[in-house]
Design a protein around this motif. Structure first.
Motif, PDB file in Angstrom:
ATOM      1  N   ALA A 155       1.901   1.797  -3.275  1.00 44.91           N
ATOM      2  CA  ALA A 155       0.930   2.305  -4.204  1.00 44.91           C
ATOM      3  C   ALA A 155       0.668   3.958  -3.856  1.00 44.91           C
ATOM      4  O   ALA A 155       0.410   4.730  -4.739  1.00 44.91           O
ATOM      5  CB  ALA A 155      -0.334   1.563  -4.005  1.00 44.91           C
TER       6      ALA A 155
ATOM      7  N   ALA B 283      -5.621   1.210  -7.882  1.00 45.40           N
ATOM      8  CA  ALA B 283      -4.202   1.474  -7.643  1.00 45.40           C
ATOM      9  C   ALA B 283      -3.857   0.664  -6.481  1.00 45.40           C
ATOM     10  O   ALA B 283      -2.520   0.715  -6.191  1.00 45.40           O
ATOM     11  CB  ALA B 283      -4.145   2.848  -7.575  1.00 45.40           C
TER      12      ALA B 283
ATOM     13  N   SER C 220       1.132   7.294  -6.372  1.00 43.81           N
ATOM     14  CA  SER C 220      -0.125   8.107  -6.671  1.00 43.81           C
ATOM     15  C   SER C 220       0.186   9.536  -6.443  1.00 43.81           C
ATOM     16  O   SER C 220      -0.447  10.441  -7.051  1.00 43.81           O
ATOM     17  CB  SER C 220      -1.473   7.463  -5.817  1.00 43.81           C
ATOM     18  OG  SER C 220      -1.204   8.125  -4.390  1.00 43.81           O
TER      19      SER C 220
ATOM     20  N   ARG D 264       0.890  -1.255  -0.021  1.00 41.59           N
ATOM     21  CA  ARG D 264       0.005   0.010   0.038  1.00 41.59           C
ATOM     22  C   ARG D 264       0.840   1.227   0.050  1.00 41.59           C
ATOM     23  O   ARG D 264       0.515   2.220  -0.631  1.00 41.59           O
ATOM     24  CB  ARG D 264      -0.943   0.156   1.431  1.00 41.59           C
ATOM     25  CG  ARG D 264      -1.896   1.038   1.132  1.00 41.59           C
ATOM     26  CD  ARG D 264      -3.140   0.850   2.208  1.00 41.59           C
ATOM     27  NE  ARG D 264      -3.806  -0.115   1.909  1.00 41.59           N
ATOM     28  CZ  ARG D 264      -4.588  -0.884   2.823  1.00 41.59           C
ATOM     29  NH1 ARG D 264      -4.920  -0.240   4.094  1.00 41.59           N
ATOM     30  NH2 ARG D 264      -5.427  -1.870   2.691  1.00 41.59           N
TER      31      ARG D 264
END
Length: 206
Positions: free
Chosen positions: A140, A203, A144, A137
């Protein structure tokens, strides 16, 4: 530049151990300790440390309550939950309340110092043994471009919370929540919150 640290733990052995670890580290200076949540709120208000190392289980208050209180008295302080238990629910609640990291107490001294430095740089650090999927995470999140606060606001929106409810949960103003959401939408290339939640899920963020 030296960062100041306050340790909140009801076990003297832990407080002494952290004192010894930090004594050898010139970039981190221990300026005080507290053995309960209430004492921590008073001491943080007085000392305003850069970083608060907080035990997950205190005798008088739950960690999320302490974190919410610390956010009010000293919003700039970074909070790292320090625990002997890989208690997922308690740690998730602490992260949701605004903790900047979670570490297990058996972490090696060099790893502790490294983790605290990363938190002070603005990263969110969670021991992979606590939440193995967290590193995925984190990757990700880095891809982002979302900040931790933007992600936090978006995650609460994904849980169905309205802007006023998110403001109450996070301790932010409604206008600030709106700003974070708009910024998250822009970074995700989404036109509205529903689309943003969908893109964040794709995502691997939610």
């Amino acid at each position: 530049m030296t960062a100041t640290v306050l340790v909140v733990d009801d076990h003297p052995v832990v407080r002494d151990g952290v004192t010894l670890l930090l004594r050898a580290e010139p970039s981190l200076k221990l300026i005080g300790s507290a053995e309960s949540g209430r004492v921590a709120l008073l001491r943080v208000g007085e000392l305003r440390p850069d970083l608060i190392l907080l035990d997950l289980r205190l005798p008088d208050m739950l960690a999320p309550e302490v974190i919410a209180g610390l956010r009010q008295v000293h919003p700039a302080g970074r909070i790292v939950v320090f625990t002997a238990h890989g208690d997922h629910q308690g740690l998730l609640a602490a992260l949701d309340a605004g903790a900047n990291g979670c570490l297990l107490k058996d972490v090696a001294g060099t790893d502790l110092v490294s983790a605290l430095r990363r938190v002070l740089r603005g990263e969110r650090v969670v021991d992979p043994r606590i939440m193995p999927d967290h590193s995925t995470r984190s990757d990700a999140l880095a891809r982002s471009g979302l900040t931790r606060r933007e992600y936090e606001v978006l995650r609460l929106a994904a849980q169905g919370q309205t802007n006023p409810e998110i403001a109450e949960t996070t301790g932010l103003t409604r206008n600030t929540v709106k700003t974070y959401l708009q910024s998250a939408l822009h970074k995700l290339g989404a036109r509205n919150r529903v689309e943003a939640i969908g893109k964040a899920s794709e995502a691997g963020l939610l």
